[in-house]
Design a protein around this motif. Structure first.
Motif, PDB file in Angstrom:
ATOM      1  N   TRP A   1      44.154  38.368  40.744  1.00  0.00           N
ATOM      2  CA  TRP A   1      43.017  39.151  40.257  1.00  0.00           C
ATOM      3  C   TRP A   1      43.220  39.514  38.797  1.00  0.00           C
ATOM      4  O   TRP A   1      44.326  39.850  38.391  1.00  0.00           O
ATOM      5  CB  TRP A   1      42.829  40.419  41.094  1.00  0.00           C
ATOM      6  CG  TRP A   1      42.512  40.115  42.514  1.00  0.00           C
ATOM      7  CD1 TRP A   1      43.403  39.868  43.516  1.00  0.00           C
ATOM      8  CD2 TRP A   1      41.209  39.996  43.101  1.00  0.00           C
ATOM      9  NE1 TRP A   1      42.730  39.588  44.690  1.00  0.00           N
ATOM     10  CE2 TRP A   1      41.385  39.672  44.462  1.00  0.00           C
ATOM     11  CE3 TRP A   1      39.904  40.137  42.609  1.00  0.00           C
ATOM     12  CZ2 TRP A   1      40.307  39.478  45.334  1.00  0.00           C
ATOM     13  CZ3 TRP A   1      38.844  39.952  43.475  1.00  0.00           C
ATOM     14  CH2 TRP A   1      39.047  39.620  44.820  1.00  0.00           C
TER      15      TRP A   1
ATOM     16  N   GLU B   1      38.009  41.807  36.780  1.00  0.00           N
ATOM     17  CA  GLU B   1      37.563  41.845  38.185  1.00  0.00           C
ATOM     18  C   GLU B   1      37.881  43.196  38.820  1.00  0.00           C
ATOM     19  O   GLU B   1      37.056  43.781  39.518  1.00  0.00           O
ATOM     20  CB  GLU B   1      38.229  40.711  38.977  1.00  0.00           C
ATOM     21  CG  GLU B   1      37.651  39.351  38.631  1.00  0.00           C
ATOM     22  CD  GLU B   1      38.493  38.198  39.167  1.00  0.00           C
ATOM     23  OE1 GLU B   1      37.942  37.099  39.295  1.00  0.00           O
ATOM     24  OE2 GLU B   1      39.684  38.392  39.452  1.00  0.00           O
TER      25      GLU B   1
ATOM     26  N   VAL C   1      35.523  45.895  37.582  1.00  0.00           N
ATOM     27  CA  VAL C   1      34.212  45.897  38.242  1.00  0.00           C
ATOM     28  C   VAL C   1      34.313  46.701  39.540  1.00  0.00           C
ATOM     29  O   VAL C   1      33.502  47.596  39.801  1.00  0.00           O
ATOM     30  CB  VAL C   1      33.722  44.456  38.518  1.00  0.00           C
ATOM     31  CG1 VAL C   1      32.532  44.474  39.475  1.00  0.00           C
ATOM     32  CG2 VAL C   1      33.329  43.766  37.221  1.00  0.00           C
TER      33      VAL C   1
ATOM     34  N   HIS D   1      31.747  43.105  33.571  1.00  0.00           N
ATOM     35  CA  HIS D   1      31.009  41.983  34.135  1.00  0.00           C
ATOM     36  C   HIS D   1      30.354  41.171  33.030  1.00  0.00           C
ATOM     37  O   HIS D   1      29.888  40.055  33.261  1.00  0.00           O
ATOM     38  CB  HIS D   1      29.958  42.521  35.124  1.00  0.00           C
ATOM     39  CG  HIS D   1      29.311  41.465  35.946  1.00  0.00           C
ATOM     40  ND1 HIS D   1      28.091  40.925  35.627  1.00  0.00           N
ATOM     41  CD2 HIS D   1      29.710  40.838  37.066  1.00  0.00           C
ATOM     42  CE1 HIS D   1      27.766  40.008  36.535  1.00  0.00           C
ATOM     43  NE2 HIS D   1      28.736  39.936  37.417  1.00  0.00           N
TER      44      HIS D   1
ATOM     45  N   CYS E   1      33.071  42.983  44.932  1.00  0.00           N
ATOM     46  CA  CYS E   1      33.152  41.534  45.161  1.00  0.00           C
ATOM     47  C   CYS E   1      31.783  40.866  45.069  1.00  0.00           C
ATOM     48  O   CYS E   1      31.684  39.707  44.681  1.00  0.00           O
ATOM     49  CB  CYS E   1      33.735  41.250  46.543  1.00  0.00           C
ATOM     50  SG  CYS E   1      35.510  41.349  46.579  1.00  0.00           S
TER      51      CYS E   1
ATOM     52  N   LEU F   1      31.280  39.440  41.764  1.00  0.00           N
ATOM     53  CA  LEU F   1      32.313  38.605  41.142  1.00  0.00           C
ATOM     54  C   LEU F   1      32.169  37.126  41.505  1.00  0.00           C
ATOM     55  O   LEU F   1      31.637  36.782  42.558  1.00  0.00           O
ATOM     56  CB  LEU F   1      33.704  39.085  41.588  1.00  0.00           C
ATOM     57  CG  LEU F   1      34.063  40.521  41.235  1.00  0.00           C
ATOM     58  CD1 LEU F   1      35.434  40.864  41.789  1.00  0.00           C
ATOM     59  CD2 LEU F   1      34.026  40.737  39.738  1.00  0.00           C
ATOM     60  N   ASP F   2      32.666  36.268  40.601  1.00  0.00           N
ATOM     61  CA  ASP F   2      32.693  34.834  40.878  1.00  0.00           C
ATOM     62  C   ASP F   2      33.910  34.465  41.715  1.00  0.00           C
ATOM     63  O   ASP F   2      34.013  33.365  42.228  1.00  0.00           O
ATOM     64  CB  ASP F   2      32.733  34.046  39.558  1.00  0.00           C
ATOM     65  CG  ASP F   2      31.418  34.178  38.816  1.00  0.00           C
ATOM     66  OD1 ASP F   2      30.387  34.304  39.491  1.00  0.00           O
ATOM     67  OD2 ASP F   2      31.438  34.167  37.569  1.00  0.00           O
ATOM     68  N   HIS F   3      34.839  35.390  41.807  1.00  0.00           N
ATOM     69  CA  HIS F   3      36.074  35.179  42.553  1.00  0.00           C
ATOM     70  C   HIS F   3      35.759  34.825  44.003  1.00  0.00           C
ATOM     71  O   HIS F   3      34.769  35.291  44.555  1.00  0.00           O
ATOM     72  CB  HIS F   3      36.869  36.495  42.508  1.00  0.00           C
ATOM     73  CG  HIS F   3      38.330  36.335  42.735  1.00  0.00           C
ATOM     74  ND1 HIS F   3      38.860  36.169  43.974  1.00  0.00           N
ATOM     75  CD2 HIS F   3      39.368  36.328  41.862  1.00  0.00           C
ATOM     76  CE1 HIS F   3      40.179  36.064  43.862  1.00  0.00           C
ATOM     77  NE2 HIS F   3      40.509  36.157  42.593  1.00  0.00           N
TER      78      HIS F   3
END
Lengths: 267, 254
Positions: free
Chosen positions: B53, B57, B60, B130, B213, B216-218
């Protein structure tokens, strides 16, 4: 002298009894402190995962720092400020001032009782739990334990004086909750209890070391790690004692000043 | 409705009377919010990546949690003192005589408007970390923050109801509140029993990490989408616990 000792001894005892009277609260305080220790320690463990060193600390030293700083902070966390603020708000202060005891000293003596209870029923169990949950670097020299204990005791003195100053501010502000929460935040951030001082950016770390808050958690942890030994360790203790003395003088002066301007309503 | 409005007005007037404390409280709240932020920044000052992480991230997730915490603090601060003032102090008797629900009165008597900077602060950090927010993303954020607030409120109400069953001076609410500071952290940061507890017993993972989450693009676990359902369930359980605790309340006799 003997009489004075007996008087103040009984005040300290009163602090102990008062703290024990609400047993469920003692348990809640321990649970709360345990939870934060496990969560905070785990996060730092994750951060140290796979690293050989964080700043100047190895992962084991980092866990140790986090555990010891937290244990110390539970002992040095005073409630003198809240107590004094409530006495002022409720008007009890008027009758307190009629008593033949010096109120700041009385509050400090009771706080010593609280700290003694916290050391035995909160800090020591936390240390045992921390040792079981996290890898710890134990002191190699027996004298370190004495230094750490002395440092925590001086931390109680510094914390108590800060608490008295915050409490006295309530005489002007009329209420103390806002300032107390501000003090708690400053303590959490600047004492090393949550974020190790050595991991802060250099400028911030230097600034923090000059402030009295480091006496509340960072110094005991640093001594425990034996990062400061011999003359350097004594220097840290002297610095703590100096802060306690400086703050005591400021408290005394503000107390006299405050008494001249004090208005107590109700009572 | 008239009773409610008059009540809210009285509360606000009383609050504004203590201006010094009010202003300091607002500053205090803002700086309190800073503790978590300093911790995230300090962590990533030491290492660039923690278990996959990045700092942005985590920020956010932190921002979402902070906005929810502040919104909850604004509305639910009364729960902090519910025990010492109302139950042990006997003030609850007074509330029970009035035609509004006692829990609503406890909350309203302690509404804390000074908490707004925390909300702005949290949303601002999300926006910054973000790299801006589209309208849809802002909507998603709002749902996440409201859901998080409902979870916090539900848990706090449940814990403050303990005072109605067992008489004690302090309050477990403060204890619970401290754990909310760890809402933004991914479960992989924590040993599994702790991570599990933070998703079930005190479901704060759904306050920060899960809604964070969504933005997020994660790669994220599927359960993070359950947050709104968790929010409804937790709030309902909390209110239920309080209600049945109230039925057992026997007054301190003061």
């Amino acid at each position: 002298m003997n009489g004075a000792l007996r008087t103040w001894g009984s005040v300290v005892r009163l602090g102990v009894l008062h703290h024990f009277a609400w047993r469920l609260d003692v348990v809640i305080a321990l649970l709360s402190a345990t939870m934060v220790l496990v969560l905070n320690g785990s996060v730092w463990e994750a951060v140290a995962d796979g690293q050989s060193r964080l700043g100047t600390l190895t992962p084991v030293e980092l866990s140790t720092y986090v555990v010891i700083a937290w244990c110390a902070s539970r002992v040095t966390a005073t409630r003198v400020d809240e107590n004094l603020g409530q006495r002022h708000a409720s008007g009890q202060l008027a009758t307190d001032l009629l008593k033949p005891l010096d109120l700041p000293s009385y509050l400090l003596a009771r706080d010593v009782g609280r700290a003694a209870v916290a050391a035995v029923v909160t800090a020591l169990p936390l240390l045992a739990l921390g040792a079981w949950w996290f890898p710890l670097a134990w002191p190699r020299q027996p004298v370190t334990w004495a230094l750490v204990a002395g440092s925590v005791a001086l931390g109680v003195a510094v914390g108590g004086q800060i608490g008295l100053l915050v409490g006295m501010a309530s005489f002007r502000l009329r209420r103390v909750t806002g300032l107390v929460s501000l003090k708690e935040v400053a303590t959490a951030l600047l004492s090393g209890a949550l974020v190790p001082v050595t991991l802060m950016p250099d400028a911030a770390a230097h600034a923090v070391m000059v402030l009295p808050f480091a006496a509340l958690a960072h110094v005991p942890a640093w001594l425990f790690l034996e990062r400061a030994t011999g003359a350097e360790a004594l220097g840290l203790l002297v610095a703590q004692a100096a802060w306690a003395a400086i703050l005591a003088v400021v408290v005394r002066l503000s107390w006299w000043r405050a008494l001249r301007h004090l208005t107590v309503e109700g009572g | 409705m008239r009773a409610w409005l008059a009540y809210v007005r009285t509360v606000l007037l009383a609050r504004l009377a203590w201006r010094g404390d009010w202003a300091l409280g607002a500053v205090g709240d803002l700086v309190t919010a800073g503790i978590g932020l300093v911790m995230v920044v300090a962590i990533f000052h030491a290492v660039p990546l923690v278990r996959g992480w990045t700092r942005e991230e985590l920020l956010v997730c932190w921002g979402v949690a902070e906005a929810a915490r502040s919104l909850c603090w604004m509305t639910c601060r009364g729960l902090y003192v519910a025990n010492s003032i109302y139950v042990v102090g006997g003030e609850l008797d007074r509330l029970l005589l009035r035609p509004l629900h006692p829990l609503a009165q406890i909350l309203l008597e302690h509404v804390h408007l000074g908490a707004w900077p925390g909300i702005v602060w949290g949303v601002g950090v999300v926006w910054w970390a973000h790299g801006g927010l589209t309208v849809e993303e802002a909507g998603v954020l709002a749902v996440g923050v409201l859901g998080g607030t409902a979870i916090l409120a539900g848990v706090l109400v449940a814990f403050s109801s303990i005072g109605l069953y067992v008489l004690h001076r302090g309050s477990a609410v403060g204890l619970v509140w401290q754990a909310t500071a760890f809402a933004p952290y991914p479960p992989t940061f924590l040993p599994w029993p702790v991570a599990l507890a933070l998703a079930t017993v005190l479901p704060f993972t759904f306050v920060g990490f899960a809604p964070g989450c969504w933005l997020l693009d994660h790669e994220v676990p599927g359960w993070v989408w359950l947050q709104p359902a968790v929010a409804v369930a937790v709030l309902a359980l909390g209110l239920r616990a309080w209600q049945s605790g109230l039925a057992r309340y026997g007054s301190a006799g003061t």
